[in-house]
Design a protein around this motif. Structure first.
Motif, mmCIF file in Angstrom:
data_model
loop_
_atom_site.group_PDB
_atom_site.id
_atom_site.type_symbol
_atom_site.label_atom_id
_atom_site.label_comp_id
_atom_site.label_asym_id
_atom_site.label_seq_id
_atom_site.Cartn_x
_atom_site.Cartn_y
_atom_site.Cartn_z
ATOM 1 N N VAL A 206 -33.577 -78.004 4.549
ATOM 2 C CA VAL A 206 -32.993 -78.998 5.454
ATOM 3 C C VAL A 206 -34.015 -79.371 6.529
ATOM 4 C CG1 VAL A 206 -31.220 -79.421 7.206
ATOM 5 C CG2 VAL A 206 -30.595 -78.314 5.038
ATOM 6 N N GLY A 209 -36.726 -81.609 5.312
ATOM 7 C CA GLY A 209 -36.296 -82.910 4.827
ATOM 8 C C GLY A 209 -35.945 -82.993 3.359
ATOM 9 N N ARG A 210 -35.912 -81.859 2.666
ATOM 10 C CA ARG A 210 -35.575 -81.876 1.241
ATOM 11 C C ARG A 210 -34.070 -81.860 0.998
ATOM 12 N NH1 ARG A 210 -39.183 -77.188 -1.391
ATOM 13 N NH2 ARG A 210 -37.868 -77.675 -3.205
ATOM 14 N N ARG A 211 -33.296 -81.431 2.000
ATOM 15 C CA ARG A 211 -31.826 -81.431 1.917
ATOM 16 C C ARG A 211 -31.270 -82.153 3.132
ATOM 17 N NH1 ARG A 211 -30.938 -79.671 -3.343
ATOM 18 N NH2 ARG A 211 -32.626 -78.182 -3.785
ATOM 19 N N GLU A 212 -30.122 -82.814 2.946
ATOM 20 C CA GLU A 212 -29.561 -83.628 4.024
ATOM 21 C C GLU A 212 -28.998 -82.778 5.151
ATOM 22 O OE1 GLU A 212 -25.975 -86.915 4.774
ATOM 23 O OE2 GLU A 212 -26.323 -86.086 2.769
ATOM 24 N N LYS A 213 -28.230 -81.737 4.792
ATOM 25 C CA LYS A 213 -27.595 -80.906 5.816
ATOM 26 C C LYS A 213 -27.170 -79.590 5.203
ATOM 27 C CE LYS A 213 -23.277 -83.402 4.973
ATOM 28 N NZ LYS A 213 -22.281 -84.328 5.537
#
Length: 337
Positions: A206, A209-213
């Motif tokens: 997260v 920036g590879r996962r939204e939340k």
């Protein structure tokens, strides 16, 4: 000693290899690279300052396992190799039972044939089952809630039975809690091959920036802030525990020894989130969602036996764990190449 490290290119195995070499041991790594990237080998050689003996094959191949013991004088084994995703084990139980038990059987047969009697086994706190009493002690009954956990319970039983049949074995069962963190260099760390199964690597993805939340599974547990509590241990402390256990096997009269490797301190999901935010220097997006089936409210170790027997203690803090994880992830946003 010449130590064979099965799964030595994986997350915990790689950190343990570095510490074994630093302690003066020679190392032979066996890894199928099912859960690891070959590029880790060059990084391990850079950290250790020497070439490593690395064999790429699956330990379920008994002929190749046997050949390794024929051509290399092995003194002891640290056994990490195995499938390790709880959710996947529920979907693919046969694969987990077949792989995680067969790798151990293959190793034990070769060890037995060649008179190698020292084994450190990578077990897990998952063997304490669905309703553990915390803090968890090594004398608590064992059970499991998923096939992955049962493979750990079953392997422990196999090893105890081997020691009953031949008391010259010296076996360490290391039950560890929630390994996190990374080497301080930022060059090796946890690199999930697919969707992260654990909280810390998900947080790191997260942040990069590879996962939204982050999804927080439940905030209605009987814990101080309502979220699940776990005993997070820095992978460097965990690796040191393996080296200490290996040393102890040469000095004990007990055929089988069981040690918890944890800090004895519980940290909630939200506490870990906020610690990671401190490491990153900004707030991270998250949402509260429903509990995940099979999760328990709290899990943390009573580590006093390991501290007394091994002269070992977990020393790194939650903030250390988060800072080292973030250094690894920010230096390697896509993981290993």
């Amino acid at each position: 000693m010449r130590v064979l490290v099965s799964g030595g290119a994986g997350y915990i195995g790689s950190h343990t290899v570095v510490q074994l070499v630093a302690a003066g041991h020679d190392v032979t790594v066996v890894d199928s690279f099912a859960n690891a990237k070959p590029s880790v080998v060059g990084r391990l050689e850079a950290l250790t300052g020497k070439p490593l003996d690395v064999r790429s094959f699956d330990l379920t191949d008994r002929d190749k396992t046997e050949a390794t013991f024929v051509d290399t004088p092995i003194d002891a084994v640290i056994h990490f190799a195995g499938f390790k995703a709880v959710g996947e084990s529920v979907d693919k139980p046969l694969s987990y039972y077949e792989n995680n038990l067969d790798t151990t059987m293959s190793l034990l047969r070769a060890m037995d044939r060649h008179g190698v009697r020292k084994l450190v086994f990578s077990s897990s706190a998952t063997v304490y089952g669905a309703e553990p009493v915390v803090p968890m002690t090594e004398d608590a009954p064992t059970s499991a809630t998923n096939p992955y956990g049962w493979t750990k319970v079953m392997n422990e039983q196999v090893l105890r039975d081997m020691a009953v049949a031949d008391p010259t074995w010296r076996i360490a069962l290391l039950r560890y809690f929630n390994p996190v963190g990374a080497h301080e260099s930022g060059t090796i760390g946890e690199d999930p091959s697919d969707y992260p199964n654990n909280l810390m690597p998900f947080l790191a993805q997260v942040a990069v920036g590879r996962r939204e939340k982050l999804s927080v599974f439940g905030d209605d547990y009987p814990t101080p802030d309502g979220t699940g509590v776990r005993d997070y241990i820095h992978v460097e402390d965990l690796a040191a525990g393996h080296v200490a256990a290996l040393n102890r096997l040469g000095a004990t009269d007990e055929p089988v020894s069981t040690w918890n490797l944890g800090t004895g301190r519980g940290t909630s999901v939200l506490e870990l989130l906020h610690a990671f935010e401190r490491a990153v220097g900004r707030e991270l997006p998250y949402e509260i969602v429903d509990r995940r089936p099979g999760d328990i409210a709290a899990s943390y170790a009573d580590p006093r036996r390991a501290e007394a027997d091994l002269g070992w203690k977990a020393t790194r803090s939650i903030d250390d764990m988060c800072a080292d994880t973030w250094r690894w992830q920010s230096n390697n946003p896509a993981g290993y190449p």
